[in-house]
Design an enzyme around this catalytic site. Structure first.
Site, PDB file in Angstrom:
ATOM      1  N   ARG A 228       0.807  -1.217   0.000  1.00  0.00           N
ATOM      2  CA  ARG A 228       0.000   0.000   0.000  1.00  0.00           C
ATOM      3  C   ARG A 228       0.842   1.269   0.000  1.00  0.00           C
ATOM      4  O   ARG A 228       0.490   2.259   0.630  1.00  0.00           O
ATOM      5  CB  ARG A 228      -0.948   0.029   1.211  1.00  0.00           C
TER       6      ARG A 228
ATOM      7  N   ARG B 149      -3.532   6.756   0.576  1.00  0.00           N
ATOM      8  CA  ARG B 149      -3.966   7.983   1.225  1.00  0.00           C
ATOM      9  C   ARG B 149      -2.935   8.654   2.108  1.00  0.00           C
ATOM     10  O   ARG B 149      -3.127   9.790   2.513  1.00  0.00           O
ATOM     11  CB  ARG B 149      -5.239   7.701   2.040  1.00  0.00           C
TER      12      ARG B 149
ATOM     13  N   ARG C 185      -6.568  11.548  -6.718  1.00  0.00           N
ATOM     14  CA  ARG C 185      -7.750  10.688  -6.582  1.00  0.00           C
ATOM     15  C   ARG C 185      -9.015  11.480  -6.288  1.00  0.00           C
ATOM     16  O   ARG C 185     -10.102  11.125  -6.721  1.00  0.00           O
ATOM     17  CB  ARG C 185      -7.536   9.670  -5.446  1.00  0.00           C
TER      18      ARG C 185
ATOM     19  N   ASP D 141      -6.504  -3.517  -7.558  1.00  0.00           N
ATOM     20  CA  ASP D 141      -7.083  -4.066  -6.330  1.00  0.00           C
ATOM     21  C   ASP D 141      -7.352  -5.547  -6.530  1.00  0.00           C
ATOM     22  O   ASP D 141      -7.529  -5.995  -7.666  1.00  0.00           O
ATOM     23  CB  ASP D 141      -8.387  -3.352  -5.953  1.00  0.00           C
TER      24      ASP D 141
ATOM     25  N   TYR E  34     -14.551 -12.561   0.269  1.00  0.00           N
ATOM     26  CA  TYR E  34     -15.357 -11.358  -0.029  1.00  0.00           C
ATOM     27  C   TYR E  34     -16.642 -11.737  -0.757  1.00  0.00           C
ATOM     28  O   TYR E  34     -17.715 -11.202  -0.467  1.00  0.00           O
ATOM     29  CB  TYR E  34     -14.557 -10.362  -0.869  1.00  0.00           C
TER      30      TYR E  34
HETATM   31  O1  CP3 Z   1       0.106   0.596  -3.179  1.00  0.00           O
HETATM   32  C1  CP3 Z   1      -0.398  -0.531  -3.319  1.00  0.00           C
HETATM   33  O2  CP3 Z   1      -0.245  -1.451  -2.486  1.00  0.00           O
HETATM   34  C2  CP3 Z   1      -1.123  -0.829  -4.617  1.00  0.00           C
HETATM   35  C3  CP3 Z   1      -2.496  -0.865  -4.604  1.00  0.00           C
HETATM   36  C4  CP3 Z   1      -3.369  -1.883  -3.863  1.00  0.00           C
HETATM   37  C5  CP3 Z   1      -4.709  -1.541  -3.536  1.00  0.00           C
HETATM   38  N1  CP3 Z   1      -5.322  -2.646  -3.059  1.00  0.00           N
HETATM   39  C6  CP3 Z   1      -5.317  -0.219  -3.766  1.00  0.00           C
HETATM   40  C7  CP3 Z   1      -6.386   0.189  -2.824  1.00  0.00           C
HETATM   41  C8  CP3 Z   1      -3.174  -3.210  -3.505  1.00  0.00           C
HETATM   42  C9  CP3 Z   1      -1.927  -4.063  -3.603  1.00  0.00           C
HETATM   43  C10 CP3 Z   1      -4.422  -3.680  -2.996  1.00  0.00           C
HETATM   44  C11 CP3 Z   1      -4.650  -5.070  -2.581  1.00  0.00           C
HETATM   45  C12 CP3 Z   1      -5.799  -5.362  -1.720  1.00  0.00           C
HETATM   46  N2  CP3 Z   1      -7.076  -4.900  -1.824  1.00  0.00           N
HETATM   47  C13 CP3 Z   1      -5.749  -6.304  -0.671  1.00  0.00           C
HETATM   48  C14 CP3 Z   1      -4.545  -7.091  -0.293  1.00  0.00           C
HETATM   49  C15 CP3 Z   1      -3.627  -6.254   0.519  1.00  0.00           C
HETATM   50  C16 CP3 Z   1      -4.003  -6.175   1.953  1.00  0.00           C
HETATM   51  O3  CP3 Z   1      -4.249  -5.040   2.422  1.00  0.00           O
HETATM   52  O4  CP3 Z   1      -4.041  -7.208   2.617  1.00  0.00           O
HETATM   53  C17 CP3 Z   1      -7.027  -6.358  -0.087  1.00  0.00           C
HETATM   54  C18 CP3 Z   1      -7.436  -7.198   1.088  1.00  0.00           C
HETATM   55  C19 CP3 Z   1      -7.865  -5.472  -0.826  1.00  0.00           C
HETATM   56  C20 CP3 Z   1      -9.296  -5.199  -0.625  1.00  0.00           C
HETATM   57  C21 CP3 Z   1      -9.466  -3.760  -0.265  1.00  0.00           C
HETATM   58  N3  CP3 Z   1      -9.519  -2.743  -1.196  1.00  0.00           N
HETATM   59  C22 CP3 Z   1      -9.511  -3.188   1.022  1.00  0.00           C
HETATM   60  C23 CP3 Z   1      -9.495  -3.961   2.318  1.00  0.00           C
HETATM   61  C24 CP3 Z   1      -9.576  -1.792   0.848  1.00  0.00           C
HETATM   62  C25 CP3 Z   1      -9.513  -0.741   1.942  1.00  0.00           C
HETATM   63  C26 CP3 Z   1     -10.750   0.002   2.189  1.00  0.00           C
HETATM   64  C27 CP3 Z   1     -10.385   1.388   2.703  1.00  0.00           C
HETATM   65  O5  CP3 Z   1     -10.793   2.351   2.059  1.00  0.00           O
HETATM   66  O6  CP3 Z   1      -9.670   1.491   3.712  1.00  0.00           O
HETATM   67  C28 CP3 Z   1      -9.598  -1.532  -0.528  1.00  0.00           C
HETATM   68  C29 CP3 Z   1      -9.609  -0.220  -1.186  1.00  0.00           C
HETATM   69  C30 CP3 Z   1      -8.298   0.220  -1.681  1.00  0.00           C
HETATM   70  N4  CP3 Z   1      -7.523  -0.512  -2.532  1.00  0.00           N
HETATM   71  C31 CP3 Z   1      -7.639   1.448  -1.404  1.00  0.00           C
HETATM   72  C32 CP3 Z   1      -6.438   1.443  -2.140  1.00  0.00           C
HETATM   73  C33 CP3 Z   1      -5.415   2.532  -2.241  1.00  0.00           C
HETATM   74  C34 CP3 Z   1      -8.156   2.571  -0.505  1.00  0.00           C
HETATM   75  C35 CP3 Z   1      -9.339   3.278  -1.073  1.00  0.00           C
HETATM   76  C36 CP3 Z   1      -9.068   4.450  -1.978  1.00  0.00           C
HETATM   77  O7  CP3 Z   1      -7.968   5.040  -2.009  1.00  0.00           O
HETATM   78  O8  CP3 Z   1     -10.040   4.815  -2.663  1.00  0.00           O
END
Ligand code: CP3
Length: 370
Positions: free
Chosen positions: A49, A53, A62, A98, A173
């Site tokens: 990540r 943010r 974004r 994602d 999920y």
């Molecule tokens: O920088 C990076 O790591 C690249 C981008 C990335 C995202 N998701 C972007 C994202 C990666 C590698 C992921 C993988 C992902 N997505 C995982 C595996 C990694 C982990 O955390 O264990 C999982 C479980 C997800 C599912 C998911 N998507 C979650 C739990 C969330 C968070 C919800 C939140 O808003 O806190 C997301 C949304 C998400 N995916 C965000 C980002 C940057 C945040 C929302 C946004 O910026 O709009």
């Protein structure tokens, strides 16, 4: 194009694990060397990540848009991938995407809600839901992701990590309909209808495998399989319900010669099985010291981790001490990719992460075998 900063020579994709390239006078990127357990000029570091943010430039780009829309825009997704590479000087980029992108693109009613995570309008609960699945064709279903990878392959001078969600975590999920603490519906399906569970995770394995192969063909030089929530399972449950599908993905990538990273949270008791699933690198969260993880996985796989992301909220003196202790855990052996034990927390000060990168590069150099 794939230019290394050392000497400006080019490294072709698909380089096998036993071909170090040293004879050709090209320095192998430290990240790839460490993934294969080979000596590197420094301990490489990147952050799960790292795009997100915590970066003001990320928030500026974004704004209020939906994350799945950002992912569907290759120029934007490429820029979001590059932001942390520029700011931190990390040794690898992680594709901005994602884990739910393929199942969303397949029309399974998946969305990602800011602050909550993936949600599914009609969760998968029974055999009848299997009829909603169909084969995933990356070039047709997610051409934008592959375009993002191609743009990045031309821009980056560090390796790009492609990724996919592991079948267990993506299935959780689909079955829960959203994030869960107990995984009750998932475990109910797993235990009460193992055939349906197997068919679901097998289809998701085919999906992840096709997606990762397409990302590598487009220019990704490593892949990470995120089984983020596998730690909800006991070792016996993991072996029965998650390992076979994860193995199908990882072993299905073996011929590509790119490092395969296998990661989950709370997986201390699963590390040996996760390594045996066909991983070159096992990701470790902060709960298990890397020296203990090393004993659990044996000599071969490299280890990735494992600073507690919450430590990055502490004063620098604390962060510094904890980084040193993570580095000391493996005693400078090759085969360490420094990372956090899970993703960057949104409230993290980017300057702290920049200092972590500098410290790892400076202090990890001595023992990295170079
Ligand atoms: O920088 C990076 O790591 C690249 C981008 C990335 C995202 N998701 C972007 C994202 C990666 C590698 C992921 C993988 C992902 N997505 C995982 C595996 C990694 C982990 O955390 O264990 C999982 C479980 C997800 C599912 C998911 N998507 C979650 C739990 C969330 C968070 C919800 C939140 O808003 O806190 C997301 C949304 C998400 N995916 C965000 C980002 C940057 C945040 C929302 C946004 O910026 O709009």
């Amino acid at each position: 194009m794939r230019t290394l900063d050392a000497g400006g020579e080019t490294l072709e994709p698909g380089r096998g694990p036993h071909d170090s390239g040293a004879g050709a006078g090209v320095e192998e990127p430290p990240f790839l060397a460490a993934c294969f357990g080979r000596p590197a000029s420094r301990v490489p570091v990147w952050f799960m990540r790292q795009a997100g943010r915590s970066l003001p430039e990320y928030r500026a780009l974004r704004r209020d848009g939906a994350i799945l829309d950002a992912i569907r825009n290759p120029e934007l997704a490429a820029e979001l991938t590059l932001q942390p590479v520029r700011r931190y000087g990390v040794d690898a980029a992680i594709l901005f995407s994602d884990i739910v992108v393929p199942v969303a693109a397949m029309g399974l009613g998946v969305d990602v809600v800011a602050g909550r995570g993936p949600v599914v309008a009609e969760p998968f609960r029974s055999e009848a839901d299997l009829g909603r699945l169909r084969p995933f064709a990356p070039e047709i279903d997610t051409p934008y992701v592959l375009e993002t990878v191609r743009i990045l392959a031309g821009e980056l001078d560090v390796p790009l990590i492609g990724f996919a969600g592991a079948p267990f975590t993506v299935a959780s999920y689909l079955v829960e309909g959203g994030p869960s603490r107990t995984f009750a519906a998932t475990k109910r399906l797993m235990t009460s209808d193992p055939e349906t569970w197997h068919a679901l995770t097998d289809a998701l394995a085919e999906t992840a495998l096709a997606f990762l192969r397409a990302q590598v063909a487009a220019g990704a030089r490593a892949v990470q399989l995120f089984d983020s929530w596998a730690g909800a399972l006991s070792p016996a449950q993991y072996r029965a319900a998650a390992l076979p599908a994860a193995r199908k993905v990882l072993e299905g990538l073996a011929d590509l010669g790119v490092p395969r990273i296998h990661f989950g949270v709370g997986t201390g008791e699963l590390l040996a099985d996760m390594a045996a699933a066909g991983a070159d690198v096992v990701g470790v969260d902060w709960r298990v010291p890397l020296s203990v993880a090393r004993r659990r996985v044996g000599e071969r796989p490299a280890l990735q981790g494992n600073l507690d992301p919450a430590i990055c909220l502490a004063p620098w003196e604390v962060v510094q001490r904890e980084c040193r202790s993570v580095l000391a855990e493996l005693g400078g052996e090759p085969g360490h990719v420094f990372n956090l034990g899970h993703g960057v927390l949104p409230e993290t000060d980017p300057d702290i992460l920049a200092r972590v990168v500098d410290l790892v590069h400076e202090e990890g150099r001595r023992g990295s075998g170079a």
